[in-house]
Write a protein that holds these residues in place. Sequence first.
Motif, PDB file in Angstrom:
ATOM      1  N   UNK A   1       0.851  -1.167   0.000  1.00 23.43           N
ATOM      2  CA  UNK A   1       0.000   0.000   0.000  1.00 23.43           C
ATOM      3  C   UNK A   1       0.900   1.234   0.000  1.00 23.43           C
ATOM      4  N   UNK A   2       0.555   2.223  -0.807  1.00 23.19           N
ATOM      5  CA  UNK A   2       1.323   3.463  -0.854  1.00 23.19           C
ATOM      6  C   UNK A   2       0.420   4.633  -0.501  1.00 23.19           C
ATOM      7  N   UNK A  14      -3.385   3.431  -1.114  1.00 22.07           N
ATOM      8  CA  UNK A  14      -3.770   2.656  -2.293  1.00 22.07           C
ATOM      9  C   UNK A  14      -3.567   1.169  -2.024  1.00 22.07           C
ATOM     10  N   UNK A  15      -4.458   0.352  -2.587  1.00 23.38           N
ATOM     11  CA  UNK A  15      -4.303  -1.103  -2.510  1.00 23.38           C
ATOM     12  C   UNK A  15      -4.532  -1.681  -3.895  1.00 23.38           C
ATOM     13  N   UNK A  16      -3.832  -2.746  -4.179  1.00 25.95           N
ATOM     14  CA  UNK A  16      -3.952  -3.398  -5.474  1.00 25.95           C
ATOM     15  C   UNK A  16      -5.275  -4.154  -5.554  1.00 25.95           C
ATOM     16  N   UNK A  31      -8.461   3.166  -3.931  1.00 24.72           N
ATOM     17  CA  UNK A  31      -8.357   3.781  -2.606  1.00 24.72           C
ATOM     18  C   UNK A  31      -9.726   3.767  -1.951  1.00 24.72           C
ATOM     19  N   UNK A  32      -9.793   3.217  -0.762  1.00 24.30           N
ATOM     20  CA  UNK A  32     -11.052   3.160  -0.014  1.00 24.30           C
ATOM     21  C   UNK A  32     -11.187   4.393   0.875  1.00 24.30           C
ATOM     22  N   UNK A  41      -6.299   4.034 -10.034  1.00 24.70           N
ATOM     23  CA  UNK A  41      -5.122   4.451 -10.793  1.00 24.70           C
ATOM     24  C   UNK A  41      -4.376   3.225 -11.317  1.00 24.70           C
ATOM     25  N   UNK A  42      -3.458   3.473 -12.229  1.00 28.60           N
ATOM     26  CA  UNK A  42      -2.587   2.452 -12.787  1.00 28.60           C
ATOM     27  C   UNK A  42      -1.347   2.374 -11.900  1.00 28.60           C
ATOM     28  N   UNK A  43      -1.064   1.209 -11.354  1.00 29.15           N
ATOM     29  CA  UNK A  43       0.073   1.082 -10.435  1.00 29.15           C
ATOM     30  C   UNK A  43       1.409   1.347 -11.120  1.00 29.15           C
ATOM     31  N   UNK A  44       1.469   1.186 -12.440  1.00 26.42           N
ATOM     32  CA  UNK A  44       2.713   1.454 -13.156  1.00 26.42           C
ATOM     33  C   UNK A  44       2.953   2.949 -13.324  1.00 26.42           C
ATOM     34  N   UNK A  45       1.921   3.765 -13.076  1.00 24.19           N
ATOM     35  CA  UNK A  45       2.033   5.224 -13.186  1.00 24.19           C
ATOM     36  C   UNK A  45       1.474   5.857 -11.909  1.00 24.19           C
TER      37      UNK A  45
END
Length: 71
Positions: A1-2, A14-16, A31-32, A41-45
């Motif tokens: 999570x970031x 954020x969670x995948x 994001x909850x 969002x895209x985790x790669x960006x």
Amino acid sequence: MTLDFRPGLGAVAWRRSSYSNTQGGDCVEVADGFPNVLPVRDSKRPHGPVLVFGVPAWSAFVNEVRADRSV
């Protein structure tokens, strides 16, 4: 999570998504904690754009993905 500190989003954790690719490829993060909406969002960006969906629209999308996988 970031954590994300962009204006308007506050400190977002954020969670995948469980629907993301486990090999690190196509990954969607959500994001909850936002009433009636779900930031995605895209985790790669991670510093790229964030899409915000209404909860009913996101639920409908997830239900369609689930239905498609069962075919």
